[in-house]
Design an enzyme around this catalytic site. Structure first.
Site, PDB file in Angstrom:
ATOM      1  CB  SER A   1       0.322  -9.902 -29.543  1.00  0.00           C
ATOM      2  OG  SER A   1      -0.614  -9.088 -30.270  1.00  0.00           O
TER       3      SER A   1
ATOM      4  CG  HIS B   1       1.622  -4.782 -30.654  1.00  0.00           C
ATOM      5  ND1 HIS B   1       0.399  -4.644 -31.052  1.00  0.00           N
ATOM      6  CD2 HIS B   1       1.780  -6.202 -30.329  1.00  0.00           C
ATOM      7  CE1 HIS B   1      -0.300  -5.429 -31.310  1.00  0.00           C
ATOM      8  NE2 HIS B   1       0.595  -6.572 -30.791  1.00  0.00           N
TER       9      HIS B   1
ATOM     10  CG  HIS C   1      -2.637   0.091 -37.657  1.00  0.00           C
ATOM     11  ND1 HIS C   1      -2.548  -0.899 -38.599  1.00  0.00           N
ATOM     12  CD2 HIS C   1      -2.739  -0.373 -36.414  1.00  0.00           C
ATOM     13  CE1 HIS C   1      -2.736  -2.015 -37.801  1.00  0.00           C
ATOM     14  NE2 HIS C   1      -3.029  -1.684 -36.464  1.00  0.00           N
TER      15      HIS C   1
ATOM     16  NE  ARG D   1      -8.411  -1.700 -33.400  1.00  0.00           N
ATOM     17  CZ  ARG D   1      -7.235  -2.298 -33.116  1.00  0.00           C
ATOM     18  NH1 ARG D   1      -6.969  -3.368 -32.446  1.00  0.00           N
ATOM     19  NH2 ARG D   1      -6.156  -1.597 -33.833  1.00  0.00           N
TER      20      ARG D   1
ATOM     21  CG  ASP E   1      -3.086   1.278 -28.416  1.00  0.00           C
ATOM     22  OD1 ASP E   1      -3.654   0.386 -27.751  1.00  0.00           O
ATOM     23  OD2 ASP E   1      -2.406   0.725 -29.142  1.00  0.00           O
TER      24      ASP E   1
HETATM   25  N1  CMX Z   1       4.141   9.729 -34.740  1.00  0.00           N
HETATM   26  C1  CMX Z   1       5.421   9.931 -35.362  1.00  0.00           C
HETATM   27  N2  CMX Z   1       5.895   9.360 -36.492  1.00  0.00           N
HETATM   28  C2  CMX Z   1       5.232   8.358 -36.721  1.00  0.00           C
HETATM   29  C3  CMX Z   1       4.100   7.977 -36.291  1.00  0.00           C
HETATM   30  C4  CMX Z   1       3.596   8.487 -35.057  1.00  0.00           C
HETATM   31  N3  CMX Z   1       2.423   8.297 -34.460  1.00  0.00           N
HETATM   32  N4  CMX Z   1       3.617   6.768 -37.024  1.00  0.00           N
HETATM   33  C5  CMX Z   1       4.694   6.667 -37.960  1.00  0.00           C
HETATM   34  N5  CMX Z   1       5.444   7.411 -37.815  1.00  0.00           N
HETATM   35  C6  CMX Z   1       6.758   7.533 -38.595  1.00  0.00           C
HETATM   36  C7  CMX Z   1       7.587   6.220 -38.443  1.00  0.00           C
HETATM   37  O1  CMX Z   1       8.323   6.242 -37.104  1.00  0.00           O
HETATM   38  C8  CMX Z   1       8.524   6.160 -39.578  1.00  0.00           C
HETATM   39  O2  CMX Z   1       9.491   7.284 -39.271  1.00  0.00           O
HETATM   40  P1  CMX Z   1      10.905   6.889 -40.162  1.00  0.00           P
HETATM   41  O3  CMX Z   1      10.586   6.953 -41.588  1.00  0.00           O
HETATM   42  O4  CMX Z   1      11.721   8.091 -39.608  1.00  0.00           O
HETATM   43  O5  CMX Z   1      11.554   5.549 -39.660  1.00  0.00           O
HETATM   44  C9  CMX Z   1       7.457   6.920 -40.741  1.00  0.00           C
HETATM   45  O6  CMX Z   1       6.601   7.559 -40.079  1.00  0.00           O
HETATM   46  C10 CMX Z   1       6.681   5.712 -41.388  1.00  0.00           C
HETATM   47  O7  CMX Z   1       6.181   4.821 -40.564  1.00  0.00           O
HETATM   48  P2  CMX Z   1       4.837   4.196 -40.991  1.00  0.00           P
HETATM   49  O8  CMX Z   1       5.260   3.112 -42.511  1.00  0.00           O
HETATM   50  O9  CMX Z   1       3.728   5.239 -41.129  1.00  0.00           O
HETATM   51  O10 CMX Z   1       4.488   3.312 -39.878  1.00  0.00           O
HETATM   52  P3  CMX Z   1       5.020   1.956 -39.272  1.00  0.00           P
HETATM   53  O11 CMX Z   1       4.027   0.731 -40.093  1.00  0.00           O
HETATM   54  O12 CMX Z   1       6.441   1.664 -39.582  1.00  0.00           O
HETATM   55  O13 CMX Z   1       4.746   1.900 -37.915  1.00  0.00           O
HETATM   56  C11 CMX Z   1       3.385   2.230 -36.114  1.00  0.00           C
HETATM   57  C12 CMX Z   1       3.277   1.719 -37.258  1.00  0.00           C
HETATM   58  C13 CMX Z   1       1.909   1.958 -35.403  1.00  0.00           C
HETATM   59  C14 CMX Z   1       4.225   1.441 -35.064  1.00  0.00           C
HETATM   60  C15 CMX Z   1       3.554   3.777 -35.989  1.00  0.00           C
HETATM   61  O14 CMX Z   1       2.605   4.268 -36.710  1.00  0.00           O
HETATM   62  C16 CMX Z   1       3.771   4.268 -34.706  1.00  0.00           C
HETATM   63  O15 CMX Z   1       5.019   4.187 -34.129  1.00  0.00           O
HETATM   64  N6  CMX Z   1       2.563   4.774 -34.050  1.00  0.00           N
HETATM   65  C17 CMX Z   1       2.826   5.402 -32.687  1.00  0.00           C
HETATM   66  C18 CMX Z   1       2.811   4.145 -31.454  1.00  0.00           C
HETATM   67  C19 CMX Z   1       1.388   3.427 -31.727  1.00  0.00           C
HETATM   68  O16 CMX Z   1       0.440   4.210 -31.422  1.00  0.00           O
HETATM   69  N7  CMX Z   1       1.240   2.074 -31.561  1.00  0.00           N
HETATM   70  C20 CMX Z   1      -0.082   1.092 -31.606  1.00  0.00           C
HETATM   71  C21 CMX Z   1      -0.119   0.739 -32.988  1.00  0.00           C
HETATM   72  C22 CMX Z   1      -1.662  -0.225 -32.612  1.00  0.00           C
HETATM   73  C23 CMX Z   1      -1.037  -1.593 -32.002  1.00  0.00           C
HETATM   74  O17 CMX Z   1      -0.437  -2.174 -32.301  1.00  0.00           O
HETATM   75  O18 CMX Z   1      -1.735  -1.724 -30.560  1.00  0.00           O
END
Ligand code: CMX
Length: 436
Positions: A242, A272, A319, A328, A374
């Site tokens: 954002s 996000h 994250h 948070r 979240d």
């Molecule tokens: N559940 C399952 N798998 C997850 C995970 C979770 N909560 N968090 C990361 N992973 C996976 C990724 O999908 C990725 O998988 P692949 O290698 O198969 O593609 C792997 O772990 C590595 O990812 P990462 O480097 O640890 O995480 P990213 O930086 O790529 O993504 C985020 C960060 C937040 C998008 C991810 O942790 C996620 O999808 N979390 C769940 C959604 C969420 O809570 N989002 C809110 C974030 C806060 C905000 O911005 O508001």
């Protein structure tokens, strides 16, 4: 001139000079090497933005102009003794770099209450033209865009102003926009979930207290919860979707309404800002699938493993930058422990926290198995009566405006240019990697 603008000039202009000097005289300083992996995994860790409002440490979490969330809870003015800090205070801090006095915060509350009166009627017509079951983020983002007819930046730009003054009408637009977002959010909430029975703003209330009031909540604890929610979601440095989107779109000198609504479209993604809603979907589906009101830790563990086996993410965990429990999350858990420790959704959130990190860590690929903001915000809002979880991302958006719009004022003060990273085709990547 209003004293906040005076302060921005005092602090901002010397810094703007330094930014120009850095770009001009030190532009060839090499800051870091960038790997193929970084480019192909979302540019994580690549320093490519200048943002001063807040800074995110992977272990310690967010600091707003150097202050952690617990420090802000001590130092920022509050609506009442022992309560949560006012979001007006964190806005002042991010904007000027200094802690506000009580008078500064009251001044901003009054400014916003006055400016809020100017929402043109076509903005509500735009909302009303959308189906009631259109997601609240569609209604919110459309309303923001519709408000851009009021852009003071656009009007000033058309008069042919000097570029060093761009920050001034941007600030004016930002103040207008911030004043109006709670009214828009509450309007959408009452339209969708309360049969269009709207509640007038109370100009004597602070910004977040008023939002709770217009949504229909008079309980002082809910007003305090709203203040906390608005402070902790307000900013997370410059690279999150954002903030970065608002900055990128703003770099084309698009007005603050265009830039912010673009940022909000990014916030509406489930990875996000919409993760808060996804968490509630996940919890409620788990309750339904298992057939219990409060799943045990063992049941949660099994369900989490099944979610991963289905190739889905566990929302609220992980994250892109953080590598520890998000402060948070902790501050919300603390609030819950104080006011409603036995509430069913708080028990569930706590149970999830007890088992999910180990399960995510055991995958060996999740870089951060800990909860983010979240993971508990929806459980907390639900506990205090804000049960309609489709509104949660809108509330996140109202709060996030404080940070990303402050960043936009600073972008204009610094005179940052249009953003234009270089892209390459696959052949370039293969060549770099030595693949034939
Ligand atoms: N559940 C399952 N798998 C997850 C995970 C979770 N909560 N968090 C990361 N992973 C996976 C990724 O999908 C990725 O998988 P692949 O290698 O198969 O593609 C792997 O772990 C590595 O990812 P990462 O480097 O640890 O995480 P990213 O930086 O790529 O993504 C985020 C960060 C937040 C998008 C991810 O942790 C996620 O999808 N979390 C769940 C959604 C969420 O809570 N989002 C809110 C974030 C806060 C905000 O911005 O508001």
């Amino acid at each position: 001139m209003d004293h906040i603008k005076q302060k921005i000039i005092e602090v901002g202009l010397p810094n703007a000079k330094i930014v120009k000097q850095l770009a001009k005289e030190h532009g060839d300083v090499v800051t870091q090497e960038v790997t193929l992996g970084q480019i192909l995994t979302g540019m994580k860790g690549v320093v490519s933005l200048l943002t001063c409002t807040s800074k995110l440490d992977p272990v310690e979490g967010i600091r707003f102009r150097g202050y952690s969330i617990p420090e802000l809870q001590d130092l920022l003015p509050k609506a009442h003794e022992g309560g949560q800090p006012l979001p007006e205070g964190v806005f002042y801090l991010m904007l000027t770099g200094e802690l506000p006095s009580k008078e500064d915060v009251s001044y901003i509350s009054e400014q916003w209450a006055t400016r809020a009166r100017g929402i043109p009627s076509h903005v509500f017509d735009v909302i009303n033209a959308l189906p009631k079951d259109a997601h609240p983020m569609i209604q919110f983002n459309s309303a923001i865009l519709a408000m851009s007819t009021e852009s003071k930046f656009r009007k000033a730009y058309l008069t042919g102003m000097d570029k060093k003054d761009y920050w001034d009408p941007t600030y004016e637009g930002v103040m207008d926009l911030l004043s109006r977002l709670p009214i828009i959010a509450a309007y959408i909430y009452r339209r969708v979930f309360h049969d269009g029975k709207y509640i007038d703003p109370d100009p004597s209330l602070d910004w977040a207290g008023n939002l709770a009031h217009m949504m229909g909540f008079e309980d002082p604890v809910v007003k305090d919860l709203m203040r906390m929610y608005m402070v902790i979601h307000s900013d997370h440095e410059g690279g999150n979707v954002s903030a970065h989107t608002t900055h990128l779109v703003g770099s084309a000198l698009s007005n603050p309404y265009y830039a912010f609504s673009a940022g909000m479209n990014g916030l509406a993604g489930p990875l996000h800002g919409m993760a808060n809603q996804e968490v509630m979907h996940w919890i409620n589906k788990m309750k339904r699938d298992i057939g219990v009101e409060i799943p045990t830790k063992e049941q949660i563990a099994d369900y989490a493993k099944q979610t991963l086996a289905n190739g889905q993410v566990i929302p609220g965990y992980g994250h892109a930058v953080l590598r520890k429990t998000d402060p948070r999350f902790s501050v919300q858990l603390e609030f819950a422990e104080k006011h409603a420790p036995e509430a069913p959704y708080i028990q569930i959130a706590r149970n999830i926290y007890d088992v999910v990190p180990d399960i995510l860590a055991a995958t060996g690929k999740v870089k951060n198995p800990w909860p983010n903001v979240d993971a508990i915000s929806g459980s907390l809002l639900t506990t205090f009566g804000i049960k309609e979880f489709q509104i949660y991302t809108v509330l996140f958006g109202v709060s996030r405006a404080l940070g990303v719009l402050t960043q936009l004022v600073w972008d204009r003060l610094y005179g940052l240019p249009i953003e234009r990273p270089k892209s390459q085709d696959l052949a370039w990547f293969k060549e770099k990697a030595g693949i034939k």
